[in-house]
Enzyme design. Structure first.
Site, PDB file in Angstrom:
ATOM      1  N   HIS A 142     -11.818  63.276 111.856  1.00 52.43           N
ATOM      2  CA  HIS A 142     -12.062  63.015 110.430  1.00 52.43           C
ATOM      3  C   HIS A 142     -11.003  63.734 109.606  1.00 52.43           C
ATOM      4  O   HIS A 142     -10.518  64.802 109.996  1.00 52.43           O
ATOM      5  CB  HIS A 142     -13.427  63.543 109.990  1.00 52.43           C
TER       6      HIS A 142
ATOM      7  N   HIS B 262      -6.653  70.685 112.769  1.00 52.69           N
ATOM      8  CA  HIS B 262      -6.072  70.192 114.025  1.00 52.69           C
ATOM      9  C   HIS B 262      -6.767  70.785 115.253  1.00 52.69           C
ATOM     10  O   HIS B 262      -6.146  70.907 116.315  1.00 52.69           O
ATOM     11  CB  HIS B 262      -4.560  70.405 114.072  1.00 52.69           C
TER      12      HIS B 262
HETATM   13 NI    NI Z   1     -17.770  62.009 113.048  1.00 52.00          NI
END
Ligand code: NI
Length: 139
Positions: free
Chosen positions: A44, A83
């Site tokens: 995301h 990250h």
């Molecule tokens: Ni998700």
């Protein structure tokens, strides 16, 4: 006269996660979490808005120096989450499902000790452009 003002700092991080309850069967997890339960994780683009509320300091005219706030967020949150795989890399999620709700609570707990106790703190976390959470809850 002291005025109460909210100031906001917007930040961004990319993370992978997987939603899963180890106490449930694979079928139950798939039913509840759908694609979010896929075993190889997914990512995301999280948008984080940190809200700080308090009196304007008459000496500076600031509620809080935004550079200081930005540095605290970078140090406490971005360097640990960005990250990364939240499930695997961030100890807080070893046994806690990394939903937007839980991520917001964890971020609050990471930031709270670093911000003046006289200032109120609220975390808004967007997991997608359409889904976001607030912690503590908005009234
Ligand atoms: Ni998700």
């Amino acid at each position: 006269m002291s005025e109460i003002v909210s100031v906001y700092r917007k930040e961004h991080f990319n993370s992978a996660h997987r939603l899963n309850n180890p106490k449930w069967t694979p079928e139950r997890n798939k039913e509840v979490f759908g694609k979010c339960n896929l075993p190889n994780y997914h990512g995301h683009n999280y948008e984080l808005i940190v809200k700080v509320t308090g009196e304007i300091d008459p000496a500076t005219g600031y509620v809080m120096d935004m550079k200081v706030l930005s540095d605290i967020i970078s140090e406490q949150v971005l360097e640990r989450f960005d990250h990364r795989n939240l499930n695997e890399d961030v100890p807080e999620f070893k046994e806690l499902n990394p939903t937007a709700e839980n991520i917001a609570v964890v971020i609050f707990r990471l930031l709270r000790p670093a911000i003046d106790e006289h200032l109120a703190l609220q975390i808004r976390l967007f997991e997608t452009p359409r889904n976001y959470v607030d912690y503590p809850a908005s009234s």
